[in-house]
Design an enzyme around this catalytic site. Structure first.
Site, PDB file in Angstrom:
ATOM      1  N   SER A   1       1.761  -6.230  -7.631  1.00  0.00           N
ATOM      2  CA  SER A   1       1.413  -7.618  -7.324  1.00  0.00           C
ATOM      3  C   SER A   1       1.598  -8.470  -8.575  1.00  0.00           C
ATOM      4  O   SER A   1       0.917  -8.277  -9.589  1.00  0.00           O
ATOM      5  CB  SER A   1      -0.042  -7.701  -6.858  1.00  0.00           C
ATOM      6  OG  SER A   1      -0.431  -9.061  -6.833  1.00  0.00           O
TER       7      SER A   1
ATOM      8  N   HIS B   1       5.140  -7.769  -4.582  1.00  0.00           N
ATOM      9  CA  HIS B   1       4.087  -8.394  -3.773  1.00  0.00           C
ATOM     10  C   HIS B   1       3.720  -9.724  -4.425  1.00  0.00           C
ATOM     11  O   HIS B   1       3.377  -9.780  -5.612  1.00  0.00           O
ATOM     12  CB  HIS B   1       2.868  -7.471  -3.700  1.00  0.00           C
ATOM     13  CG  HIS B   1       1.768  -7.990  -2.826  1.00  0.00           C
ATOM     14  ND1 HIS B   1       1.784  -7.865  -1.453  1.00  0.00           N
ATOM     15  CD2 HIS B   1       0.630  -8.660  -3.125  1.00  0.00           C
ATOM     16  CE1 HIS B   1       0.690  -8.420  -0.946  1.00  0.00           C
ATOM     17  NE2 HIS B   1      -0.023  -8.924  -1.941  1.00  0.00           N
TER      18      HIS B   1
ATOM     19  N   ASP C   1       1.469 -13.233  -4.113  1.00  0.00           N
ATOM     20  CA  ASP C   1       0.278 -13.820  -3.496  1.00  0.00           C
ATOM     21  C   ASP C   1       0.297 -15.338  -3.594  1.00  0.00           C
ATOM     22  O   ASP C   1       0.245 -15.889  -4.693  1.00  0.00           O
ATOM     23  CB  ASP C   1      -0.974 -13.290  -4.209  1.00  0.00           C
ATOM     24  CG  ASP C   1      -1.161 -11.803  -3.990  1.00  0.00           C
ATOM     25  OD1 ASP C   1      -1.354 -11.399  -2.834  1.00  0.00           O
ATOM     26  OD2 ASP C   1      -1.094 -11.044  -4.976  1.00  0.00           O
TER      27      ASP C   1
ATOM     28  N   MET D   1      -1.816 -18.627  -2.743  1.00  0.00           N
ATOM     29  CA  MET D   1      -3.186 -19.064  -2.398  1.00  0.00           C
ATOM     30  C   MET D   1      -3.268 -20.584  -2.459  1.00  0.00           C
ATOM     31  O   MET D   1      -2.715 -21.192  -3.381  1.00  0.00           O
ATOM     32  CB  MET D   1      -4.174 -18.499  -3.413  1.00  0.00           C
ATOM     33  CG  MET D   1      -4.114 -17.000  -3.567  1.00  0.00           C
ATOM     34  SD  MET D   1      -5.245 -16.470  -4.857  1.00  0.00           S
ATOM     35  CE  MET D   1      -4.854 -14.727  -4.930  1.00  0.00           C
TER      36      MET D   1
ATOM     37  N   HIS E   1       2.489 -12.609   0.556  1.00  0.00           N
ATOM     38  CA  HIS E   1       1.162 -12.569   1.194  1.00  0.00           C
ATOM     39  C   HIS E   1       0.588 -13.985   1.141  1.00  0.00           C
ATOM     40  O   HIS E   1       0.189 -14.453   0.077  1.00  0.00           O
ATOM     41  CB  HIS E   1       0.296 -11.566   0.404  1.00  0.00           C
ATOM     42  CG  HIS E   1      -1.131 -11.489   0.822  1.00  0.00           C
ATOM     43  ND1 HIS E   1      -2.101 -10.855   0.065  1.00  0.00           N
ATOM     44  CD2 HIS E   1      -1.775 -11.944   1.942  1.00  0.00           C
ATOM     45  CE1 HIS E   1      -3.270 -10.939   0.686  1.00  0.00           C
ATOM     46  NE2 HIS E   1      -3.103 -11.595   1.813  1.00  0.00           N
TER      47      HIS E   1
ATOM     48  N   MET F   1      -2.132 -16.572   1.608  1.00  0.00           N
ATOM     49  CA  MET F   1      -3.576 -16.788   1.784  1.00  0.00           C
ATOM     50  C   MET F   1      -3.765 -18.295   1.887  1.00  0.00           C
ATOM     51  O   MET F   1      -4.306 -18.944   0.990  1.00  0.00           O
ATOM     52  CB  MET F   1      -4.337 -16.200   0.591  1.00  0.00           C
ATOM     53  CG  MET F   1      -4.454 -14.682   0.675  1.00  0.00           C
ATOM     54  SD  MET F   1      -4.784 -13.924  -0.909  1.00  0.00           S
ATOM     55  CE  MET F   1      -3.105 -13.743  -1.494  1.00  0.00           C
TER      56      MET F   1
ATOM     57  N   MET G   1      -6.881  -5.787   3.632  1.00  0.00           N
ATOM     58  CA  MET G   1      -7.462  -6.234   2.364  1.00  0.00           C
ATOM     59  C   MET G   1      -8.615  -5.301   2.006  1.00  0.00           C
ATOM     60  O   MET G   1      -9.582  -5.178   2.756  1.00  0.00           O
ATOM     61  CB  MET G   1      -7.980  -7.670   2.480  1.00  0.00           C
ATOM     62  CG  MET G   1      -6.910  -8.743   2.543  1.00  0.00           C
ATOM     63  SD  MET G   1      -5.685  -8.685   1.214  1.00  0.00           S
ATOM     64  CE  MET G   1      -6.719  -8.786  -0.247  1.00  0.00           C
TER      65      MET G   1
ATOM     66  N   ASP H   1      -4.209  -3.573   0.026  1.00  0.00           N
ATOM     67  CA  ASP H   1      -4.148  -4.552  -1.070  1.00  0.00           C
ATOM     68  C   ASP H   1      -5.531  -4.820  -1.663  1.00  0.00           C
ATOM     69  O   ASP H   1      -6.407  -5.341  -0.970  1.00  0.00           O
ATOM     70  CB  ASP H   1      -3.549  -5.854  -0.498  1.00  0.00           C
ATOM     71  CG  ASP H   1      -3.300  -6.911  -1.542  1.00  0.00           C
ATOM     72  OD1 ASP H   1      -3.426  -6.622  -2.743  1.00  0.00           O
ATOM     73  OD2 ASP H   1      -2.951  -8.044  -1.142  1.00  0.00           O
TER      74      ASP H   1
HETATM   75  C1  DX5 Z   1      -5.918 -10.588  -3.897  1.00  0.00           C
HETATM   76  C2  DX5 Z   1      -4.450 -10.331  -3.763  1.00  0.00           C
HETATM   77  C3  DX5 Z   1      -3.987  -9.054  -4.315  1.00  0.00           C
HETATM   78  C4  DX5 Z   1      -4.247  -8.888  -5.801  1.00  0.00           C
HETATM   79  C5  DX5 Z   1      -4.526  -7.423  -6.025  1.00  0.00           C
HETATM   80  O1  DX5 Z   1      -6.281 -11.661  -3.114  1.00  0.00           O
HETATM   81  O2  DX5 Z   1      -4.065 -10.352  -2.395  1.00  0.00           O
HETATM   82  O3  DX5 Z   1      -2.611  -8.831  -4.033  1.00  0.00           O
HETATM   83  O4  DX5 Z   1      -3.168  -9.297  -6.595  1.00  0.00           O
HETATM   84  O5  DX5 Z   1      -4.920  -7.258  -7.332  1.00  0.00           O
HETATM   85  P1  DX5 Z   1      -5.623  -5.938  -7.855  1.00  0.00           P
HETATM   86  O6  DX5 Z   1      -4.656  -4.811  -7.637  1.00  0.00           O
HETATM   87  O7  DX5 Z   1      -5.866  -6.240  -9.295  1.00  0.00           O
HETATM   88  O8  DX5 Z   1      -6.877  -5.752  -7.059  1.00  0.00           O
HETATM   89 ZN    ZN Z   2      -1.990  -9.717  -1.894  1.00  0.00          ZN
END
Ligand code: DX5
Ligand code: ZN
Length: 220
Positions: free
Chosen positions: A9, A34, A36, A38, A67, A69, A138, A176
């Site tokens: 990620s 990956h 993210d 947000m 991903h 969010m 998650m 994740d």
């Molecule tokens: C959190 C993200 C994850 C995050 C995971 O909301 O969706 O993808 O980057 O990070 P780690 O592996 O540090 O928990």
């Molecule tokens: Zn994620």
């Protein structure tokens, strides 16, 4: 058995050296990037958006797994395709018309994913599982990297795997949050196909070796 996949990620990467970190992933045993996104509304944090994704996908040589969010993901489906996304995952909790959203993602030629927050029961997917390419479970509350893994995840993975088998679906299970060498093998044994890892990879001293260690554990 199918090869189990590793998806670092980029949220945990060094944003001032993003190209360097992307090249590291390109050269590693990792399978997917990956990414993210947000919006500060669906989750209490803002990561990065379209211009950064555009810069990232100029350098990625592997599957781009986005991903989302965000609320109202339908608005941006074609934009994410144009920016180089291969897999587009939306949150179950953010979609009123999930079936329509998944069809829209697939009609753009992307794999369609559905993410579940820790409180969302996997059986809610019973009537739609055959339309889903990837379920992202998650294992932390979405919004931040570096949180601790929620143990109930193992039960969720097992229940989801049962549902997938019962329905004859081809859906991949991606996990994740809080993934490390300590839980990688147990997650795979429970039924996971793809492991996302942020902090465990990027905070390690030898990132290439850490990815390779995860890949070996996942396929042992
Ligand atoms: C959190 C993200 C994850 C995050 C995971 O909301 O969706 O993808 O980057 O990070 P780690 O592996 O540090 O928990
Ligand atoms: Zn994620």
């Amino acid at each position: 058995m199918n090869t189990k996949l590793i998806a670092p990620s980029l949220l945990a990467a060094d944003f001032a050296n993003l190209q360097r970190d992307i090249e590291m992933v390109n050269q590693s045993d990792a399978d997917w990037f990956h990414i993210d996104i947000m919006d500060g509304v669906f989750v209490p944090n803002i990561s990065y958006g379209m211009p950064v994704l555009e810069a990232i996908t100029k350098h990625t040589k592997k599957t781009v797994d986005v991903h989302l969010m965000i609320v109202d993901p339908d608005k941006y489906i074609s934009t994410f395709k144009k920016l180089g996304t291969n897999n587009l995952t939306v949150h179950y909790e953010a979609c009123t018309h999930l079936h329509r959203t998944l069809q829209a993602i697939k009609s753009e030629g992307m794999k369609a994913g559905v993410a579940l927050n820790p409180h969302t029961n996997v059986n809610l997917l019973e009537d739609i599982i055959n339309d889903i390419d990837i379920v992202l479970i998650m294992s932390v509350n979405p919004g931040f990297g570096g949180q601790s893994f929620i143990e109930n995840t193992y039960t969720k993975i097992k229940n989801l795997k049962e549902l997938i088998v019962k329905k004859g679906a081809k859906t991949l299970i991606e996990v994740d949050g809080g993934v490390s060498a300590d839980n990688a093998k147990t997650l795979i044994d429970a039924g996971a196909d793809v492991l996302v890892a942020g902090s465990f990879v990027f905070k390690s001293t030898n990132q290439i070796q850490t990815i390779s260690e995860l890949k070996t554990l996942a396929n042992s």
